[in-house]
Write a protein that holds these residues in place. Structure first.
Motif, PDB file in Angstrom:
ATOM      1  N   GLN A  98      -6.686 -19.787  -0.339  1.00  0.00           N
ATOM      2  CA  GLN A  98      -5.352 -19.351  -0.283  1.00  0.00           C
ATOM      3  C   GLN A  98      -4.659 -18.907  -1.398  1.00  0.00           C
ATOM      4  OE1 GLN A  98      -3.498 -18.930   2.674  1.00  0.00           O
ATOM      5  NE2 GLN A  98      -5.551 -19.280   3.505  1.00  0.00           N
ATOM      6  N   LYS A  99      -4.900 -19.859  -2.581  1.00  0.00           N
ATOM      7  CA  LYS A  99      -4.483 -19.303  -4.137  1.00  0.00           C
ATOM      8  C   LYS A  99      -4.871 -17.937  -4.358  1.00  0.00           C
ATOM      9  CE  LYS A  99      -3.778 -23.966  -5.721  1.00  0.00           C
ATOM     10  NZ  LYS A  99      -3.944 -24.813  -7.021  1.00  0.00           N
ATOM     11  N   LEU A 100      -6.298 -17.775  -4.185  1.00  0.00           N
ATOM     12  CA  LEU A 100      -6.675 -16.576  -4.645  1.00  0.00           C
ATOM     13  C   LEU A 100      -6.259 -15.423  -3.976  1.00  0.00           C
ATOM     14  CD1 LEU A 100     -10.539 -17.371  -5.301  1.00  0.00           C
ATOM     15  CD2 LEU A 100      -9.074 -16.798  -6.747  1.00  0.00           C
ATOM     16  N   MET A 101      -5.920 -15.475  -2.545  1.00  0.00           N
ATOM     17  CA  MET A 101      -5.414 -14.792  -1.484  1.00  0.00           C
ATOM     18  C   MET A 101      -3.811 -14.230  -2.065  1.00  0.00           C
ATOM     19  SD  MET A 101      -5.887 -12.593   1.100  1.00  0.00           S
ATOM     20  CE  MET A 101      -7.320 -13.309   1.843  1.00  0.00           C
ATOM     21  N   ALA A 102      -3.160 -15.312  -2.520  1.00  0.00           N
ATOM     22  CA  ALA A 102      -1.876 -15.168  -2.986  1.00  0.00           C
ATOM     23  C   ALA A 102      -2.258 -14.241  -4.329  1.00  0.00           C
ATOM     24  CB  ALA A 102      -1.159 -16.313  -3.306  1.00  0.00           C
ATOM     25  N   PHE A 103      -2.702 -14.712  -5.166  1.00  0.00           N
ATOM     26  CA  PHE A 103      -3.223 -13.943  -6.465  1.00  0.00           C
ATOM     27  C   PHE A 103      -3.695 -12.206  -6.182  1.00  0.00           C
ATOM     28  CE2 PHE A 103      -5.677 -12.424  -9.941  1.00  0.00           C
ATOM     29  CZ  PHE A 103      -4.985 -12.421 -10.813  1.00  0.00           C
ATOM     30  N   ALA A 104      -4.380 -12.234  -5.237  1.00  0.00           N
ATOM     31  CA  ALA A 104      -4.727 -10.698  -4.806  1.00  0.00           C
ATOM     32  C   ALA A 104      -3.838  -9.816  -4.181  1.00  0.00           C
ATOM     33  CB  ALA A 104      -6.131 -10.926  -3.670  1.00  0.00           C
ATOM     34  N   ILE A 105      -2.911 -10.321  -3.427  1.00  0.00           N
ATOM     35  CA  ILE A 105      -1.851  -9.877  -2.676  1.00  0.00           C
ATOM     36  C   ILE A 105      -0.901  -9.382  -4.041  1.00  0.00           C
ATOM     37  CG2 ILE A 105       0.220 -10.193  -1.173  1.00  0.00           C
ATOM     38  CD1 ILE A 105      -1.825 -11.834   0.709  1.00  0.00           C
ATOM     39  N   ALA A 120      -2.070  -6.636  -5.834  1.00  0.00           N
ATOM     40  CA  ALA A 120      -2.064  -5.485  -4.977  1.00  0.00           C
ATOM     41  C   ALA A 120      -0.722  -4.837  -5.127  1.00  0.00           C
ATOM     42  CB  ALA A 120      -2.536  -5.445  -3.760  1.00  0.00           C
ATOM     43  N   PHE A 121       0.228  -5.563  -4.989  1.00  0.00           N
ATOM     44  CA  PHE A 121       1.696  -5.232  -5.053  1.00  0.00           C
ATOM     45  C   PHE A 121       2.120  -4.694  -6.401  1.00  0.00           C
ATOM     46  CE2 PHE A 121       2.587  -7.343  -0.916  1.00  0.00           C
ATOM     47  CZ  PHE A 121       3.104  -6.279  -0.127  1.00  0.00           C
ATOM     48  N   ALA A 122       1.522  -5.449  -7.290  1.00  0.00           N
ATOM     49  CA  ALA A 122       1.880  -4.795  -8.868  1.00  0.00           C
ATOM     50  C   ALA A 122       1.224  -3.363  -9.035  1.00  0.00           C
ATOM     51  CB  ALA A 122       1.304  -5.885  -9.641  1.00  0.00           C
ATOM     52  N   GLY A 123      -0.143  -3.358  -8.371  1.00  0.00           N
ATOM     53  CA  GLY A 123      -0.671  -2.204  -8.738  1.00  0.00           C
ATOM     54  C   GLY A 123      -0.123  -1.155  -7.801  1.00  0.00           C
ATOM     55  N   LEU A 124       0.320  -1.230  -6.659  1.00  0.00           N
ATOM     56  CA  LEU A 124       1.111  -0.270  -6.060  1.00  0.00           C
ATOM     57  C   LEU A 124       2.428   0.065  -6.910  1.00  0.00           C
ATOM     58  CD1 LEU A 124       1.481   1.347  -3.395  1.00  0.00           C
ATOM     59  CD2 LEU A 124       2.729  -0.416  -2.448  1.00  0.00           C
ATOM     60  N   GLY A 125       3.055  -0.863  -7.347  1.00  0.00           N
ATOM     61  CA  GLY A 125       4.307  -0.436  -8.175  1.00  0.00           C
ATOM     62  C   GLY A 125       3.873   0.280  -9.082  1.00  0.00           C
ATOM     63  N   GLY A 126       2.992   0.000 -10.016  1.00  0.00           N
ATOM     64  CA  GLY A 126       2.583   0.651 -11.163  1.00  0.00           C
ATOM     65  C   GLY A 126       2.042   2.010 -10.876  1.00  0.00           C
TER      66      GLY A 126
END
Length: 142
Positions: free
Chosen positions: A18-25, A28-34
């Motif tokens: 769950q922690k890895l999933m939260a980090f990955a999500i 992904a949002f940071a990458g999309l924003g960038g």
């Protein structure tokens, strides 16, 4: 998991996954924003990420309310609209931000729109809740 990781594990939740999933999500949002930022500007470099940008991000989160998405949106609208209203005070922008942060910490420490989860946590810790009658406090510690 946020409140008590041991209880989460006891309930059968794989906390590592769950922690890895939260980090990955989040990544992904940071990458999309960038990607959106770079495609909008056609170029991105170190001059796009100055100290003032970091100050703006922290100010938006503090003014809006940590842990509250609507609060952060309201804080962003307020802090992005404030310089337009006070265009004559452009030289004092950092001072106005600092004064606004101090006022917010004194007046509404939880932000403009506080997180309902944090509000419940504070009520649980102190035992004091707001009564349905305006301004009357109920103290459940007795």
């Amino acid at each position: 998991m946020r409140e008590d990781e041991t209880v989460s594990r006891a309930m059968g939740i794989n906390t590592l996954t769950q922690k890895l999933m939260a980090f990955a999500i989040g990544a992904a949002f940071a990458g999309l924003g960038g990607a959106l930022f770079a495609s909008r500007n056609q170029f991105t470099g170190p001059e796009d990420f100055t100290f003032m940008v970091s100050v703006n991000v922290v100010a938006v989160v503090i003014v809006g309310g940590m842990g509250s998405i609507p609060g952060v949106i309201a804080g962003a609208l307020m802090l992005k609209g404030l310089p337009e209203v006070l265009r004559e005070l452009q030289n004092y922008r950092v001072m106005v931000f600092g004064a606004l942060l101090v006022v917010m910490m004194l007046w509404r420490p939880a932000g403009i729109i506080p997180s309902s989860r944090r509000k419940l946590e504070v009520e649980k810790d102190t035992g004091v809740t707001e009564s349905p009658r305006k301004g009357v406090k109920n103290d459940h510690r007795t």
